[in-house]
Design an enzyme around this catalytic site. Structure first.
Site, mmCIF file in Angstrom:
data_model
loop_
_atom_site.group_PDB
_atom_site.id
_atom_site.type_symbol
_atom_site.label_atom_id
_atom_site.label_comp_id
_atom_site.label_asym_id
_atom_site.label_seq_id
_atom_site.Cartn_x
_atom_site.Cartn_y
_atom_site.Cartn_z
ATOM 1 N N GLU A 283 -0.499 3.118 96.205
ATOM 2 C CA GLU A 283 -1.907 3.436 95.745
ATOM 3 C C GLU A 283 -2.121 4.872 95.407
ATOM 4 O O GLU A 283 -3.112 5.149 94.602
ATOM 5 C CB GLU A 283 -2.876 3.175 97.401
ATOM 6 C CG GLU A 283 -2.853 1.762 97.635
ATOM 7 C CD GLU A 283 -3.802 1.523 98.796
ATOM 8 O OE1 GLU A 283 -3.271 2.228 99.837
ATOM 9 O OE2 GLU A 283 -4.744 0.844 98.655
ATOM 10 N N ASP B 273 -7.947 10.064 101.801
ATOM 11 C CA ASP B 273 -7.483 8.889 100.943
ATOM 12 C C ASP B 273 -8.505 8.465 99.896
ATOM 13 O O ASP B 273 -8.771 7.582 99.566
ATOM 14 C CB ASP B 273 -7.781 7.502 101.988
ATOM 15 C CG ASP B 273 -6.810 7.347 102.823
ATOM 16 O OD1 ASP B 273 -6.237 8.273 103.095
ATOM 17 O OD2 ASP B 273 -6.966 6.250 103.567
ATOM 18 N N GLU C 150 0.997 7.814 103.321
ATOM 19 C CA GLU C 150 1.547 6.309 103.555
ATOM 20 C C GLU C 150 1.719 5.299 102.400
ATOM 21 O O GLU C 150 2.964 4.859 102.286
ATOM 22 C CB GLU C 150 0.553 5.484 104.647
ATOM 23 C CG GLU C 150 1.105 4.114 104.954
ATOM 24 C CD GLU C 150 0.007 3.783 106.214
ATOM 25 O OE1 GLU C 150 0.322 3.789 107.233
ATOM 26 O OE2 GLU C 150 -1.137 3.439 105.491
#
Ligand SMILES: *[C@@H]1O[C@H](CO)[C@@H](O)[C@H](O)[C@H]1NC(C)=O
Ligand SMILES: *[C@@H]1O[C@H](CO)[C@@H](O)[C@H](O)[C@H]1NC(C)=O
Ligand SMILES: *[C@@H]1O[C@H](CO)[C@@H](O)[C@H](O)[C@H]1NC(C)=O
Length: 938
Positions: free
Chosen positions: A770, A690, A766
């Site tokens: 973002e 991430d 996911e």
């Protein structure tokens, strides 16, 4: 689909080219007749359709049984009690735990292939035993937990002192330039020739004598327009960041690699954990067999799964159309295996030449042996190729050979075998011996095809789904293979162009065109020249529809209508940027602004999580921008801007709760949180999960601050932000400190969020929103600091994301690439390389699954989320008459849904956020009512 077919003129061109290139006569003096080698047993052992393998339907949670919801912030609202402010937060666990379980629904004929122990993680390990505070930014603002931390889930960590060394430059050998040799060569692209200055990128590949190479580090910028890959400075990271040489994840089989290593790319199964998980090159998946399967092989197994072996999850009656919850390809099927007699239990797998689009897997009979099979793994490769050095080739199958034909030589120096497997699929094996002698491979059992001892040469394997015409095309490109690839790109006016160029090697490399597989989003954006080189051969990819075989060494893709004029103001496809709001809207926004301006940015960003801290800074920057520019009241937001800078300085000074460190093992900037032992701390930041999400929020906040106050753009501040850009999305391929483009995968057209966690299903992502936020953030940061290349790169990435999300993730009813019985979910949920699962890592509420593809709502949201998509999703799921009306959703997710509604129905969104007595619990901690109002008004 007409565009996937040969046009007649292209076919003619191809035949002419084929004539020219491939008409070389077969050398053997006697006329050759095909010899059929049936298997020695009279009856092939035919297995069930699945033919071994298993379905990893459980959610691999990266070292953790669960993750906190991304909106579950302790400062979510002006309320002080987090449990009240967001019932879905980790403090209010209802809804997080009870929905994790996947009842397995695998086709009956495949049931026996389920991996044992499914569901163990999911079946309700009680939340009460989970130390909630371990995963939450608790310390600063909340005192939630009565739970007792268990040993491996600690709430605090020892200060990272003992192994922290002085700040030193990584070793000089990190620079690859020393071993580079530059050559000027011609890349032949069936019909068209382009000359470019290229170079080999490493000693090993330059050892391959007949190589045409394109190295990412020396790729020629595209002519015309703004080059999107101008490197940022490649010097050391700021002095405040200390260096550590003790990353918790060991490098397996790449111990000696000192250059930055791609952590989020498709091949990390080669160097993580068992080293036997799949590398998905699309359409093929490769995995080190390591003694497993019917063949008990120690070679490299190749799988290609047809739709009949795909397992579907249960249908979801809560969604109109009852879509399946997930589909998953089987793992560990070994259709064909590249092995050698000498490979036994002492076999060693190493990886070499780890590059942005490729890596070489190397199998040796034992450590230190000079005998080896080198298998270049390149995204989209058309054949699986093994380069053998002094070994006895053993081609194996755990699906079982039912028939083998020794076919006529397609060209001088190339021998060919036609294979039929027990699952009725057809494969071709090409052998190109170094000594030019007939290798005379012999089928000796259902699972073994053996070649000569002490053999050196190249073996290529490809599935042939297209009968005789496919065989001709494969014959035509046999002998050459891709070694590595490079991307180049530019933006001119509003049009972006990018190319993937493949370096090739092999037999008659100058005269033989390469064959590679393109994914649907490539095909949809191919320029005319590239389109004309498509073949009629398609093979199913695991999770992205059909891949199409394309002849040639370069693909060029065009992305029109880039959002070059989009700034910080709300943006819509129809009217562009809304830089000024109506006086009425301004008044409402300025009236409510003090409530949120009054929140403490200091507190809300002083957390043990880079993710939540970055969200807080981005939120405050957006509030300040909205009040200052859209509301036209700089003085009202002046104090908040000052506080924002002060809060930001904590990070630039590296004084946050878990300071960043420079990881000198894999090479990157990571949170120090997991050095205490908890691999999942801060969503796995230390393990390179991430980073584009976490750092994207900081970059976005910095872009706003710097535009509001250019004096903030000091060298120190800029260097720190640029460090984050280099870490998560580096434009340079020769930066000794960071790998090229860690997150964004220029082949797949989106990012992968999973870092250094071994996985059955490969990489995954996911939150497409973002991912989009990162691209938008670097676009705006590039604009703020006057880096036109970075700005253009962000714009191009947004264009590519719009296309790839439309093709694979945000499914409109006419989506062609996801299964028909899946697209009513509207979003993928988590898309892995091997499966797609309509779920999240933090729970199964519909507003979570859809909402994590919406947040954060930014100007770029309406660019990648088409009105048609948003309308279909809203009507099916969140309208008043739908199954989960937005009006009944609780917590911060409600605000996310209504802000998203502004893309298609700004008036209703406005009315929701402007209502009197507004309940702030529907604004999540990373969002603001002020911006949502502006977004709806714009
Ligand atoms: C801002 O915070 C101060 C101190 O906490 C409080 O007195 C004041 O009422 C707040 N203002 C608003 C508009 O919330
Ligand atoms: C693949 O990864 C999974 C998940 O971490 C692990 O359990 C498994 O042992 C790995 N290896 C193989 C061969 O499946
Ligand atoms: C993908 O290929 C299969 C097999 O050729 C075909 O049946 C299917 O229609 C193709 N799908 C698309 C979307 O083109």
């Amino acid at each position: 689909m007409a565009s996937k077919q040969w046009t007649s003129s292209a076919l003619l061109m191809w035949l002419l080219a084929a004539e020219r290139v491939y008409s070389a006569p077969v050398t053997s003096s006697a006329p050759f007749t095909e010899k059929t080698q049936y298997p020695p047993t009279t009856e092939a052992r035919i297995l069930a359709p699945g033919t071994q393998g298993f379905y990893p339907t459980q959610l691999e949670r990266e070292g953790h049984p669960w993750k906190p919801t991304p909106t579950g912030l302790p400062y979510a609202t002006p309320h002080t009690d987090p449990a009240q402010s967001d019932p879905e937060s980790p403090w209010g666990l209802d809804g997080v735990w009870d929905t994790l379980d996947h009842p397995e629904q695998v086709p009956d004929h495949l049931l026996s292939f389920l991996i044992p122990g499914f569901g163990a993680i999911a079946s309700g390990q009680a939340p009460s035993s989970v130390p909630v505070s371990a995963y939450t930014p608790a310390a600063a603002t909340a005192t939630p937990s009565s739970a007792t931390p268990s040993e491996d889930q600690v709430t605090t960590h020892d200060a990272p002192t003992s192994t922290t060394s002085a700040h030193t430059k990584p070793t000089a050998s990190a620079s690859s330039s020393a071993s580079q040799t530059t050559v000027s060569s011609t890349l032949v692209s069936s019909g068209t020739s382009t000359t470019s200055s290229t170079s080999t990128s490493d000693t090993s590949h330059s050892d391959i004598s007949t190589t045409l190479s394109v190295a990412q580090s020396s790729v020629t910028p595209m002519s015309g327009g703004q080059d999107v890959f101008v490197p940022l400075a490649t010097g050391p990271v700021p002095q405040t960041i200390s260096v550590r040489n003790d990353h918790p994840v060991p490098k397996k089989g790449i111990e000696t690699v000192t250059t930055p290593i791609e952590t989020n790319k498709f091949y990390s199964g080669l160097f993580l954990g068992s080293q036997s998980n799949t590398t998905f090159t699309h359409p093929y998946g490769l995995a080190w067999a390591k003694g497993s399967g019917n063949a008990g092989s120690w070679g490299m197994a190749i799988a290609h799964n047809e739709v009949n072996v795909v397992a579907n999850g249960p249908t979801n009656a809560n969604i109109p159309g009852n879509p399946i919850q997930y589909y998953v390809n089987p793992i560990a099927i070994q259709h064909m295996i590249l092995s050698a007699t000498e490979l036994t239990s002492s076999t060693e797998l190493t990886a070499e030449n780890l590059l942005p689009f490729s890596a070489d897997a190397v199998l040796k009979p034992s450590s230190g042996s000079s005998q080896r099979i080198t298998i270049p793994l390149v995204q989209g490769m058309g054949y699986v190729t093994g380069m053998y050095t002094n070994l006895q080739p053993l081609i194996q199958s755990s699906v079982f050979f039912t028939k083998l034909v020794t076919a006529a030589q397609p060209r001088v120096g190339i021998w060919k075998y036609k294979v039929t497997l027990a699952d009725q699929t057809s494969w071709l094996v090409y052998a190109i011996p170094q000594d030019g002698k007939d290798p005379d491979f012999r089928l000796e059992s259902n699972s073994n095809l053996r070649g000569p001892q002490g053999w050196s040469g190249t073996i290529q394997i490809t599935k042939n789904p297209a009968g005789d015409s496919g065989e001709k095309l494969f014959d035509g490109s046999a002998g050459v293979f891709a070694l590595e690839a490079a991307v180049s790109g530019s933006v001119q006016d509003r049009t972006g162009t990018y190319s993937l160029s493949f370096a090739k090697a092999g037999n008659k490399v100058q005269d033989t065109p390469l064959m590679m597989y393109a994914l649907p989003h490539h095909v949809a954006s191919f320029d005319e020249t590239t389109k004309n080189r498509m073949t009629s051969i398609t093979l199913r990819s695991t999770t992205k529809g059909n891949a199409t075989a394309v002849v040639g060494e370069t693909w060029s893709m065009v992305e029109p209508d880039l959002p070059t004029t989009m700034g910080f103001a709300p943006w819509s496809a129809s009217s562009g940027s809304a830089n000024s709001l109506s006086a009425a809207a301004q008044k409402v926004i300025l009236d409510v602004a003090p409530t949120e301006l009054n929140q403490s940015v200091d507190q809300q960003s002083n957390l043990n999580s880079m993710y939540y801290s970055g969200k807080a800074l981005s939120k405050f920057a957006t509030i300040v921008y909205t009040v200052n520019k859209l509301g036209g009241n700089p003085s009202l937001s002046a104090t908040a801007l000052q506080d924002l800078k002060t809060a930001f300085a904590r990070f630039i000074d590296n004084k946050q709760q878990f300071p960043l460190v420079y990881d000198n093992v894999w090479k990157g900037v990571v949170s120090s949180a997991s050095y205490g032992g908890d691999s999942g701390a801060d969503f796995g930041n230390t393990y390179y999960n991430d980073h584009h999400f976490h750092y994207g929020y900081f970059i976005h906040a910095a872009a706003i601050i710097g535009q509001l106050d250019p004096s903030w753009l000091t060298a120190a501040n800029k260097d720190w932000i640029n460090m984050l850009v280099r870490d998560a999305g580096n434009s340079a391929a020769n930066d000794p400190y960071f790998p090229f483009s860690r997150a964004f995968d220029w082949f797949h057209g989106h990012s992968w969020a999973k870092g250094l966690f071994e996985s059955f299903d490969g990489k995954d992502e996911e939150s497409t929103s973002e991912d989009t936020m990162f691209a938008y953030a670097i676009k705006m940061w590039g604009q703020t600091i006057g880096d036109a290349s970075m700005e253009a790169r962000g714009n191009l990435m947004l264009g590519i994301l719009r296309r790839s999300l439309h093709n694979y993730f945000l499914m409109e009813s006419d989506n062609k690439n996801q299964p028909e019985n899946f697209i009513a979910n509207k979003v993928t949920g988590i898309l892995f390389e091997n499966k797609v699962d309509h779920t999240t890592y933090f729970g199964n509420n519909l507003e979570y699954i859809q909402g994590i593809h919406m947040l954060p709502l930014l100007p770029s949201s309406a660019f990648v989320r088409s009105q048609n998509f948003v309308r279909e999703e809203w009507n099916a799921l969140f309208a008043d008459t739908a199954t989960t009306p937005a009006s009944g959703v609780t917590g911060g997710w409600k605000g996310v849904l209504y802000a998203n509604l502004a893309i298609i129905d700004p008036a209703s969104a406005w009315n929701f956020f402007a209502q009197s007595g507004f309940d702030y619990s529907s604004i999540d901690g990373g969002a603001s009512r002020v911006w949502y109002l502006a977004y709806a008004a714009g």
